[in-house]
Design an enzyme around this catalytic site. Sequence first.
Site, PDB file in Angstrom:
ATOM      1  N   GLU A  38       0.869  -1.170   0.000  1.00  0.00           N
ATOM      2  CA  GLU A  38       0.000   0.000   0.000  1.00  0.00           C
ATOM      3  C   GLU A  38       0.912   1.228   0.000  1.00  0.00           C
ATOM      4  O   GLU A  38       1.804   1.335   0.842  1.00  0.00           O
ATOM      5  CB  GLU A  38      -0.891   0.004   1.250  1.00  0.00           C
ATOM      6  CG  GLU A  38      -1.801   1.207   1.241  1.00  0.00           C
ATOM      7  CD  GLU A  38      -2.747   1.287   2.441  1.00  0.00           C
ATOM      8  OE1 GLU A  38      -2.717   0.395   3.310  1.00  0.00           O
ATOM      9  OE2 GLU A  38      -3.500   2.272   2.488  1.00  0.00           O
ATOM     10  N   ARG A 264       5.167 -12.626   9.823  1.00  0.00           N
ATOM     11  CA  ARG A 264       5.874 -11.412   9.465  1.00  0.00           C
ATOM     12  C   ARG A 264       7.211 -11.357  10.190  1.00  0.00           C
ATOM     13  O   ARG A 264       7.415 -12.007  11.214  1.00  0.00           O
ATOM     14  CB  ARG A 264       5.035 -10.171   9.720  1.00  0.00           C
ATOM     15  CG  ARG A 264       4.592  -9.958  11.138  1.00  0.00           C
ATOM     16  CD  ARG A 264       3.481  -8.914  11.218  1.00  0.00           C
ATOM     17  NE  ARG A 264       3.940  -7.594  10.849  1.00  0.00           N
ATOM     18  CZ  ARG A 264       3.375  -6.855   9.871  1.00  0.00           C
ATOM     19  NH1 ARG A 264       2.344  -7.307   9.216  1.00  0.00           N
ATOM     20  NH2 ARG A 264       3.831  -5.662   9.605  1.00  0.00           N
ATOM     21  N   LYS A 274       4.655   0.419   9.572  1.00  0.00           N
ATOM     22  CA  LYS A 274       4.620   1.689   8.849  1.00  0.00           C
ATOM     23  C   LYS A 274       4.003   2.801   9.691  1.00  0.00           C
ATOM     24  O   LYS A 274       4.405   3.946   9.609  1.00  0.00           O
ATOM     25  CB  LYS A 274       3.824   1.528   7.552  1.00  0.00           C
ATOM     26  CG  LYS A 274       4.701   1.186   6.367  1.00  0.00           C
ATOM     27  CD  LYS A 274       3.959   1.355   5.068  1.00  0.00           C
ATOM     28  CE  LYS A 274       3.102   0.151   4.795  1.00  0.00           C
ATOM     29  NZ  LYS A 274       2.528   0.124   3.449  1.00  0.00           N
TER      30      LYS A 274
HETATM   31  P1  ATP Z   1       2.887  -2.314   8.208  1.00  0.00           P
HETATM   32  O1  ATP Z   1       2.345  -3.391   9.088  1.00  0.00           O
HETATM   33  O2  ATP Z   1       4.321  -1.995   8.405  1.00  0.00           O
HETATM   34  O3  ATP Z   1       2.027  -1.103   8.164  1.00  0.00           O
HETATM   35  P2  ATP Z   1       1.617  -3.359   5.931  1.00  0.00           P
HETATM   36  O4  ATP Z   1       1.400  -4.817   6.053  1.00  0.00           O
HETATM   37  O5  ATP Z   1       0.459  -2.501   6.178  1.00  0.00           O
HETATM   38  O6  ATP Z   1       2.876  -2.955   6.761  1.00  0.00           O
HETATM   39  P3  ATP Z   1       1.674  -3.329   3.116  1.00  0.00           P
HETATM   40  O7  ATP Z   1       2.120  -2.249   2.223  1.00  0.00           O
HETATM   41  O8  ATP Z   1       0.240  -3.672   3.155  1.00  0.00           O
HETATM   42  O9  ATP Z   1       2.206  -2.957   4.549  1.00  0.00           O
HETATM   43  O10 ATP Z   1       2.547  -4.621   2.878  1.00  0.00           O
HETATM   44  C1  ATP Z   1       2.850  -5.151   1.625  1.00  0.00           C
HETATM   45  C2  ATP Z   1       3.206  -6.593   1.815  1.00  0.00           C
HETATM   46  O11 ATP Z   1       4.328  -6.725   2.696  1.00  0.00           O
HETATM   47  C3  ATP Z   1       2.049  -7.357   2.425  1.00  0.00           C
HETATM   48  O12 ATP Z   1       1.878  -8.566   1.711  1.00  0.00           O
HETATM   49  C4  ATP Z   1       2.507  -7.620   3.824  1.00  0.00           C
HETATM   50  O13 ATP Z   1       1.983  -8.834   4.280  1.00  0.00           O
HETATM   51  C5  ATP Z   1       4.033  -7.664   3.699  1.00  0.00           C
HETATM   52  N1  ATP Z   1       4.679  -7.264   4.936  1.00  0.00           N
HETATM   53  C6  ATP Z   1       4.470  -6.142   5.640  1.00  0.00           C
HETATM   54  N2  ATP Z   1       5.194  -6.136   6.768  1.00  0.00           N
HETATM   55  C7  ATP Z   1       5.893  -7.295   6.791  1.00  0.00           C
HETATM   56  C8  ATP Z   1       6.827  -7.886   7.699  1.00  0.00           C
HETATM   57  N3  ATP Z   1       7.184  -7.273   8.830  1.00  0.00           N
HETATM   58  N4  ATP Z   1       7.342  -9.097   7.389  1.00  0.00           N
HETATM   59  C9  ATP Z   1       6.990  -9.703   6.252  1.00  0.00           C
HETATM   60  N5  ATP Z   1       6.126  -9.215   5.357  1.00  0.00           N
HETATM   61  C10 ATP Z   1       5.575  -8.020   5.611  1.00  0.00           C
HETATM   62 MG    MG Z   2      -1.270  -3.714   4.963  1.00  0.00          MG
END
Ligand code: ATP
Ligand code: MG
Length: 566
Positions: A38, A264, A274
Site C-alpha cells: 500500500e 511477518r 509503517k
Molecule cells: P505495516 O504493518 O508496516 O504497516 P503493511 O502490512 O500494512 O505494513 P503493506 O504495504 O500492506 O504494509 O505490505 C505489503 C506486503 O508486505 C504485504 O503482503 C505484507 O503482508 C508484507 N509485509 C508487511 N510487513 C511485513 C513484515 N514485517 N514481514 C513480512 N512481510 C511483511
Molecule cells: Mg497492509
Amino acid sequence: MTTQTTSAPEHSDFLRDIVADDLCEGRVDGVVTRFPPEPNGYLHIGHAKSICLNFGIATEFGGRCHLRFDDTNPTKEEQEYIDSIEADVRWLGFDWGEHLHFASDYFEQLFEWAVDLIKSGKAYVDDLSAEETREHRGTLTEPGRDSPWRERSIDENLDLFERMRVGEFPDGARVLRAKIDMASSNINLRDPVMYRILHREHPRTGDAWCVYPNYDFAHGQSDAIEGITHSICTLEFQDHRPLYDWFLENLPVPSRPRQYEFARLNITWTVLSKRVLLRLVGEGHVHGWDDPRMPTLSGLRRRGFPAEGIRDFAAMVGVARADSTVEVEMLEHAVRNVLNRDAPRRFAILDPLKVVIENYPEGRIEEMDAPNNPEDPRAGTRKVPFTRELWIERDDFMEDPPKKFFRLAPGREVRLRSAYFVTCTDVVKDPDGNIVELRCTYDPATRGGDSPDGRRPKATLHWLSSAHTLPAEVRLYGHLFVSAFPGADGRDMFDDIDPASEAVLRECLVEPSLADVPVGETVQFERLGYFCPDSDSKPGALVFNRTLTLKDTWAKLQARGRLDTP
Ligand code: ATP
Ligand code: MG
C-alpha cells in the site's frame, strides 16, 4: 520475466513445498506471485522479506512476480510513496518487467462486480452510522445483529449505490456491504464493508471516484484479474481468507488464486510497522524516511547496507508460520559477510594523534603498496604515501599501558600496516599535560611491513601521512531504541527512543582516494568498521556514515538461536 536470483542458497519451506506440489499435481500451469504494497509509507526490511519471497519463488519456479500497488485508500496514499517503493524494489535487485499494476486500474471492474453482487442479492447499501455499525457487529463471543437496511430491495440498492458513485452523499453517509452472515464466528464475514464514500482526490484516478473499494473487496479480485496463482501475505490476513474466497466464489472472476500466510518479520532493537515509522518521521524523531537509523530500505541503503546482504538475510531468516523476533545481529552478520568480501580497504583516522619519525628524511615521500582487499587478491593494491610526519589513531597509544594493551607505548615497537615497524621514543605534551605528539624511529629494513629477522610486533596500526589527508565528518549510529523490544512491558515505545543513537565526529582524516567513493558504495576503514559516503557529502566537505563496526557478535548469539517475543 527478468527477476534476479538471490546469491544465498534457497532453502525449501512450506510455501515452496505448496508451490512445487501445485505444479507437480497440475493444479496450476505456472507460478504467478505479486508483491502488493500500500503506497502509504516507505518500505521497511519486513517488506524486503516479502519481496524476496514473492520474487524468489517466481524466479525459482520459472514464473513471474507482479508489483501491484494496493491503492484503495486515497486518504493516506501519495505519489512520493509509489516512487520510493518502485526504487526500493529495484534497488533490492528485483524487476517486475511489464507487470506494474495498481488496484486502481481495476476500479471500473470492481464496481461492476459490486453491482453483480447487488443483483444477486448478496450486497446491500447500509445507512447505519459508523457508531451504529460497531454496535451491530457483535464481539468475538457474541453474534452480530442485522442492520435494519439489510433487506432493502435489489432495485433500491442499485439506485443508492449508483447515487453513491455520482457523489450525491457525503463521506460516511452510506456504505455497500456484502450480505454474508452477521452471526458468523469469523467477524470478517459479518457483512463486511465493500465500498465507502470518500470525496478525496486519488493519486492516480484523480476525482473520477468518490466511492472506493475496501482492501478485502479489491485484493482477491485484483489477484484474479492478474492471474496470480499464489497470493502470499502475512498471518494477520489469515482470518480474512474465508472472505477472500467468498468474493472469488461469488463473482465471475477470470482465475482462481489461493491465499497463503506466513509469519511477518520482527527484528530486535527496531520496529517494523509503517504506522510507527510514519510517526517517527512526522514527529521529527528522525531526520526522514532515509535516516540511517531507520529500518526502511532507504535508511539501510543510506547507512551503507548492500542489497545483497539484505537478500541473504531474508534467505537466512526463512519462512515460517510462527511469529518470532530475529536478532538484529543476524542482519548485521549477513551484511558484514558481503562487505568483508567486497568492500575496498582504506585508511581513515577518527581521532588523530601526530607522530614524527625522527630518523626518516624530511621531504621524502615513499609510495607504499597497500592491498585493497586481503580477502580478494584480484582487488589489487593502491599507493599510500609515507612521510616523516604521520597521523595515527589516538586510541592506539597509551603512555602507561595496562597488561593487555599491545599497541603503541613508550619504548614499544608496532607495525604500521604496509609500511614500516616503528618504535615510540618520546611523548610530547602541552602545558596541560595532554599528549600532542609522539616521537618515533623506524626500521628501514622492515619496508612493506615485514622484518627480515622474523620480528613480529603484537600490533599493526593504520596511519596516514599528515600531508596527504582530507578532512571528513563521520556519523556514528547506534540502535534507534534503548530496548531490544521497544515498547515492551506496557512502555510507550516513543519513550524508548535513544537520543544518543546518532553521534557526529568532526575533524576526522581520510585517505585522499576516499573523495572518489560514490554514494551507495561502502568501504572498510581499516580496523574501524564499514563506512559509506552520505548523500550530504560534498567535495571539500566529505561526510561518511558508519555502516557497521567490524565486530560480528552473531556467531556467539547463534548458539542461542532466535529470541522469542517477550
Ligand atoms: P505495516 O504493518 O508496516 O504497516 P503493511 O502490512 O500494512 O505494513 P503493506 O504495504 O500492506 O504494509 O505490505 C505489503 C506486503 O508486505 C504485504 O503482503 C505484507 O503482508 C508484507 N509485509 C508487511 N510487513 C511485513 C513484515 N514485517 N514481514 C513480512 N512481510 C511483511
Ligand atoms: Mg497492509
